[in-house]
Motif scaffolding. Sequence first.
Motif, PDB file in Angstrom:
ATOM      1  N   SER A 204       1.308  -1.299  -0.389  1.00 56.84           N
ATOM      2  CA  SER A 204      -0.090  -0.361  -0.423  1.00 56.84           C
ATOM      3  C   SER A 204       0.806   0.916   0.193  1.00 56.84           C
ATOM      4  O   SER A 204       1.440   1.332   0.814  1.00 56.84           O
ATOM      5  CB  SER A 204      -0.909   0.158   1.473  1.00 56.84           C
ATOM      6  N   GLN A 207       0.638   3.475   3.186  1.00 62.18           N
ATOM      7  CA  GLN A 207       0.949   2.940   4.299  1.00 62.18           C
ATOM      8  C   GLN A 207       2.737   2.652   4.209  1.00 62.18           C
ATOM      9  O   GLN A 207       3.136   2.529   5.191  1.00 62.18           O
ATOM     10  CB  GLN A 207       0.775   0.924   4.618  1.00 62.18           C
ATOM     11  N   ASN A 429     -14.462   8.942   7.112  1.00 62.97           N
ATOM     12  CA  ASN A 429     -12.910   8.070   8.642  1.00 62.97           C
ATOM     13  C   ASN A 429     -13.396   7.947  10.289  1.00 62.97           C
ATOM     14  O   ASN A 429     -12.721   7.613  10.161  1.00 62.97           O
ATOM     15  CB  ASN A 429     -11.784   9.367   8.415  1.00 62.97           C
ATOM     16  N   ARG A 435      -6.484   4.010   5.753  1.00 63.53           N
ATOM     17  CA  ARG A 435      -6.291   3.192   4.804  1.00 63.53           C
ATOM     18  C   ARG A 435      -5.732   3.204   4.013  1.00 63.53           C
ATOM     19  O   ARG A 435      -4.578   2.588   4.096  1.00 63.53           O
ATOM     20  CB  ARG A 435      -7.686   1.878   4.930  1.00 63.53           C
ATOM     21  N   GLU A 438      -9.345   5.991   0.944  1.00 63.83           N
ATOM     22  CA  GLU A 438     -10.677   6.359   1.373  1.00 63.83           C
ATOM     23  C   GLU A 438     -10.659   7.888   0.457  1.00 63.83           C
ATOM     24  O   GLU A 438      -9.840   8.149  -0.696  1.00 63.83           O
ATOM     25  CB  GLU A 438     -10.627   7.005   2.784  1.00 63.83           C
TER      26      GLU A 438
END
Length: 688
Positions: A204, A207, A429, A435, A438
């Motif tokens: 991701s 991330q 959110n 994450r 969104e």
Amino acid sequence: MHALFDEAGKFLAGRILSEAEASLQVELETGKRVKVKSANLLLRFEKPAPAELLAAAQNLSSSIELDLAWEFAPEEDFGFADLAAVYFEDPPSLTQQAAALLRLHEAPHYFRRAGKGRYRKAPAEIIQQALAAIEKKRLLQLQIAEWAQELGHGRCPQPIREQLYKILFKPDKNAPEYKAVVEAARATQLAPLDLLQKAGAIDSPYQFHWRRFLFENFPKGYGFPRLEAPEIRDDLPTAAVQAYSIDDSATTEIDDALSVQGLGSGIVTVGIHIAAPGLAVQRGDPVDNVSRNRLSTVYMPGYKLTMLPDEVVQRYTLQEGRACPAVSLYVAFKEDTLELLGHETKLERVPIAHNLRHDQIDQVVTAAWLEDGAFAHATPDPAPLTPALRTELAFLYRLARHLKAQREIVRGKPETFTRPDYTFKLVGNDGAEPRGDEQVVIGTRSRGAPLDLIVAEAMILANSSWGQWLAELGVPAIYRSQASLAPGIKVRMGTKALPHAGLGVKSYAWSTSPLRRYTDLVNQWQIIACARHGRTAALAAPFRPKDAELFAIISGFDAAYSAYNGYQATIERYWTLKHIEQQGITELEATVFKDNLARADTLPLVLPVLGAQGLPRGARVRVRLGAIDEVALDVAGTVIERLDAEAAPVEEEADEDETLAAGPIAIAVDVNESEAPAETTGGDNPAS
């Protein structure tokens, strides 16, 4: 005559040209002539040629079994010829002697050097340890090669995935995971980040940026230890005011509130009320240690990491419906001329009547609504905005414009805010950790809007007034200063009350956000000491003059604050690129502002644009966007149309300069803090 000799641990052979008492002149096969000490001479020989001898000896040495040679070798020190004699034949041939020399030299785990050409057997237990280490190294090399091969084939081994951020940003160059990535990058001729992306190491992009930030700034995690907020034990009087804060709806750390008294009397007193954790939290206690470690709240779209845990924040935040402990600055003005008459600092409990929220009232509290008492919107004003509150806000707005004008005289030029502030909302959110996928909604707020201006000027007034007061009483504090508005002169932090040219004030000490910035908590301790002890405060303050700890705090805060702001800029760019993808934006209008860089007109985006070279600053263009890389945060554009025949003159806006970083996965935004909102804006803003 030829000679075999030791040259700095290498064995060379050549023809002897001349010989003196302590040295020889030798010509090598390459034609190079070298001077050799007699002590380094190992063998003299007529035949064969030096190159032939070394080649034959190298071939023969590989046949010598080290275990057998170790068994045959004498227990005491021995020469290479001695080993050749017992291993091959006695007397050994020239080639056998040279082979023994080469084999002994390349096996230090079996034979230790005891001098030029002399050796001693290593103990058996040392040999076993050495052999185990050699085998371990061999297996490790095989593992590195296997991992590198997997990476080259587009697969990421789990050990490398687990070490991803360390490999990329703080590598241990001896670690096998790092070596595998380097080996694979060389083999595939890919940059390490590109290689790891292709191998699926980055699941991701969001991330990736988030975990990188945590790795670099919160390596032990960002959770809080169990903390209990200390009680404020002071018997504080209750102020005879009704105060209100002005923040965004997401703000939980409500540091500041305002009040107005005396309207219509000729002298109006404005109260600036700051949450007072400094009345309870003490230097060196558990809550202080936590805030000292984190130093500031970290902001990002849809989420934040607070400086203090929520249970501590809620104890001291200026929550409506409560009489909250506060450090209050009361400033008196003449109502007609707005002349400043004086100020006073009090420690007290302040009744908080309202927590006003920007997103709920910004559209109502406009300049027209504040300046014209008869002005009315099409819909009724929301409940908190009573006629009495409207009158107070109108006075505060008039005062704010007056204070701003006075600062601009000192500053030497007006503050201009032609671009809006952008807001980011992640749909659904609700404050949870994002994450990264969104739906993002990007909105705008006009810079210098009435409520922003009211809060900004009030905070500048408090921070400059308290900063000057601390200096007058000889109490050290943490100040922000700027020597001039000349290009390249940045805002600096120090312990001296120096002018802040960008704000147009004599001194400036951040003191109005003690729940969100550690520097403000430190300064609040000093202000509390002044309020309690007056002229003797320098002897009672937690930090005394020339306290070295203040400099350590400044250094730590500067580094952390820069990292936090850098991450906010990074992740806002991520969400901007995500917004472009979600909305299917392929073209946008932009303004050229530097070299081949352009700034989007309706989004917080700076990007390199092909075709902008040679265009003047301020030229407006239509840009076709290229591919977006969410990991590198990279997007480029191409000019497809010039939108203006000739660029209008563009005034430099508050020395603000945004530049793209040259390296991958980075976007550097360097903002010169000469704008008031960059120092003071309320709400969940890292600069507030």
